[in-house]
Design an enzyme around this catalytic site. Sequence first.
Site, PDB file in Angstrom:
ATOM      1  N   GLN A  12       0.956  -1.306  -0.128  1.00 28.23           N
ATOM      2  CA  GLN A  12       0.133  -0.074  -0.002  1.00 28.23           C
ATOM      3  C   GLN A  12       0.924   1.236   0.050  1.00 28.23           C
ATOM      4  O   GLN A  12       2.070   1.167   0.253  1.00 28.23           O
ATOM      5  CB  GLN A  12      -0.893   0.007   1.318  1.00 28.23           C
ATOM      6  N   HIS A  52      -8.734   3.358  19.699  1.00 26.92           N
ATOM      7  CA  HIS A  52      -7.805   2.283  20.455  1.00 26.92           C
ATOM      8  C   HIS A  52      -8.298   1.939  21.690  1.00 26.92           C
ATOM      9  O   HIS A  52      -8.417   0.780  22.054  1.00 26.92           O
ATOM     10  CB  HIS A  52      -6.479   2.494  20.468  1.00 26.92           C
ATOM     11  N   ASP A  56       0.103  -0.049  13.884  1.00 23.77           N
ATOM     12  CA  ASP A  56       0.409   1.232  14.263  1.00 23.77           C
ATOM     13  C   ASP A  56       0.818   1.077  15.783  1.00 23.77           C
ATOM     14  O   ASP A  56       1.285   1.811  16.432  1.00 23.77           O
ATOM     15  CB  ASP A  56      -0.462   2.199  14.039  1.00 23.77           C
ATOM     16  N   GLU A  84       0.704  -8.282  11.245  1.00 28.10           N
ATOM     17  CA  GLU A  84       0.516  -7.274  10.480  1.00 28.10           C
ATOM     18  C   GLU A  84       1.243  -7.452   8.939  1.00 28.10           C
ATOM     19  O   GLU A  84       2.145  -7.933   8.910  1.00 28.10           O
ATOM     20  CB  GLU A  84       1.256  -5.971  11.118  1.00 28.10           C
ATOM     21  N   ASP A 105      -0.249 -12.334   6.313  1.00 28.34           N
ATOM     22  CA  ASP A 105      -1.664 -11.898   6.122  1.00 28.34           C
ATOM     23  C   ASP A 105      -2.653 -12.659   7.164  1.00 28.34           C
ATOM     24  O   ASP A 105      -2.440 -13.891   7.410  1.00 28.34           O
ATOM     25  CB  ASP A 105      -2.047 -12.481   4.468  1.00 28.34           C
ATOM     26  N   GLY A 106      -3.292 -11.857   7.941  1.00 26.89           N
ATOM     27  CA  GLY A 106      -4.174 -12.496   8.810  1.00 26.89           C
ATOM     28  C   GLY A 106      -5.094 -13.396   8.413  1.00 26.89           C
ATOM     29  O   GLY A 106      -5.395 -14.094   9.247  1.00 26.89           O
ATOM     30  N   ASP A 163      -8.164  -5.223  13.504  1.00 25.39           N
ATOM     31  CA  ASP A 163      -7.937  -3.898  13.611  1.00 25.39           C
ATOM     32  C   ASP A 163      -7.588  -3.528  12.232  1.00 25.39           C
ATOM     33  O   ASP A 163      -6.265  -3.169  12.018  1.00 25.39           O
ATOM     34  CB  ASP A 163      -7.019  -3.431  14.599  1.00 25.39           C
ATOM     35  N   SER A 164      -8.164  -3.647  11.229  1.00 21.11           N
ATOM     36  CA  SER A 164      -7.957  -3.680   9.827  1.00 21.11           C
ATOM     37  C   SER A 164      -8.118  -2.281   9.034  1.00 21.11           C
ATOM     38  O   SER A 164      -8.659  -1.625   9.616  1.00 21.11           O
ATOM     39  CB  SER A 164      -8.787  -4.866   9.031  1.00 21.11           C
TER      40      SER A 164
HETATM   41  N1  SAM Z   1      -7.539   2.099  12.612  1.00 28.45           N
HETATM   42  C1  SAM Z   1      -7.549   2.142  11.513  1.00 28.45           C
HETATM   43  C2  SAM Z   1      -8.752   1.850  10.581  1.00 28.45           C
HETATM   44  O1  SAM Z   1      -9.954   1.670  11.330  1.00 28.45           O
HETATM   45  O2  SAM Z   1      -8.907   2.025   9.382  1.00 28.45           O
HETATM   46  C3  SAM Z   1      -6.733   0.694  10.936  1.00 28.45           C
HETATM   47  C4  SAM Z   1      -5.378   0.510  11.761  1.00 28.45           C
HETATM   48  S1  SAM Z   1      -4.168  -0.286  11.012  1.00 28.45           S
HETATM   49  C5  SAM Z   1      -2.966   0.926  10.516  1.00 28.45           C
HETATM   50  C6  SAM Z   1      -4.596  -1.183   9.774  1.00 28.45           C
HETATM   51  C7  SAM Z   1      -3.821  -2.215   9.520  1.00 28.45           C
HETATM   52  O3  SAM Z   1      -4.294  -3.413   8.937  1.00 28.45           O
HETATM   53  C8  SAM Z   1      -2.523  -1.697   8.463  1.00 28.45           C
HETATM   54  O4  SAM Z   1      -1.370  -1.448   8.936  1.00 28.45           O
HETATM   55  C9  SAM Z   1      -2.452  -2.668   7.405  1.00 28.45           C
HETATM   56  O5  SAM Z   1      -1.079  -3.088   6.823  1.00 28.45           O
HETATM   57  C10 SAM Z   1      -3.126  -3.980   8.182  1.00 28.45           C
HETATM   58  N2  SAM Z   1      -3.650  -4.942   7.290  1.00 28.45           N
HETATM   59  C11 SAM Z   1      -4.521  -4.793   6.116  1.00 28.45           C
HETATM   60  N3  SAM Z   1      -4.627  -6.068   5.697  1.00 28.45           N
HETATM   61  C12 SAM Z   1      -4.154  -6.815   6.260  1.00 28.45           C
HETATM   62  C13 SAM Z   1      -4.080  -8.223   6.423  1.00 28.45           C
HETATM   63  N4  SAM Z   1      -4.778  -9.111   5.467  1.00 28.45           N
HETATM   64  N5  SAM Z   1      -3.550  -9.228   7.403  1.00 28.45           N
HETATM   65  C14 SAM Z   1      -2.718  -8.369   8.369  1.00 28.45           C
HETATM   66  N6  SAM Z   1      -2.734  -6.736   8.507  1.00 28.45           N
HETATM   67  C15 SAM Z   1      -3.382  -6.301   7.303  1.00 28.45           C
END
Ligand code: SAM
Length: 286
Positions: free
Chosen positions: A31, A62, A86, A106, A137-138, A155-156
Amino acid sequence: MDLWYSEYHTENIRFSIRVDKQLYSAQSEFQRIDVFESPDFGRFLVLDGYMMLTERDEFIYHEMIVHPPMAVHPRVENVLLIGGGDGGAARELLRYDSVQRIDLVEIDRQVVEVCKRYIPQTAGCLDDPRVTLHFADGMRFVRSVVGAYDLIIVDSTDPFGPGEGLFTKEFYGNCFKALKDDGIMVNQHESPFYVNDAVAVQRAHKRIVQSFDLSMVYQAHIPTYPSGHWLFGFSTKKYHPLNDFDGPKWKQKKIQTRYYNTQLHRGAFALPNYVEDLLKNVEGIS
Ligand code: SAM
């Protein structure tokens, strides 16, 4: 010279924040990652052109994604935190003595590195020995897990790009399987106000209830998210978010919060009629 960060909340609605300067910008494997410095919201993280968190209001999101489940489950020891690179959700979890292990999954290592460097307010806790970082990948990670976690927090990002898989029936079913018999899953559940976001709420809810018999939704006000009205999903194998909530017991933990409190816990589950209707009327949603 006027510098502004803008993002579109719909094709006709733009959200803008005056910025002093841009601190970081790069395209990771997954991204676009940007960090800005602003007079009113401090530093903020943007992924693929969407606001993720700001120093000024991240405490709301959070606190609200962590304290409601932690106040309902009697003893959370093992947590799976998907996304959340984060560090903000991990920071709130680490305030509980019962928490022994957080598996933070993450997908993007670069998000963790950038947040450690520019937003230590949230990422500063990621070196805590109770946190194990998995850069994966979660959706794939959770496939191989059975009965391991007391709490799963999703928290995606939003349901497109790398985050898309975290809004699928398969993923929620695997989360159900990965939880212990009395486990809870809380997920970032998008917003009910703008049409496209509301459809995402309905789609996620429809897929969650196919795995969890009891799944409720609660809300918070997050100034920098589209419309400010944000939802969280509370899906549970045993404990009801209100009937099994013991406010006085949570207060005895003496965890200082700036948004969450035990009265607000109950109020957050009292949804507007239009949101209740959205959640009821998911039949037509694929
Ligand atoms: N609070 C924010 C919101 O509500 O949009 C999200 C916070 S956090 C930055 C979201 C994180 O999810 C990102 O760092 C992203 O890289 C991660 N992410 C996205 N898809 C993912 C996946 N399939 N597996 C693990 N992490 C993932």
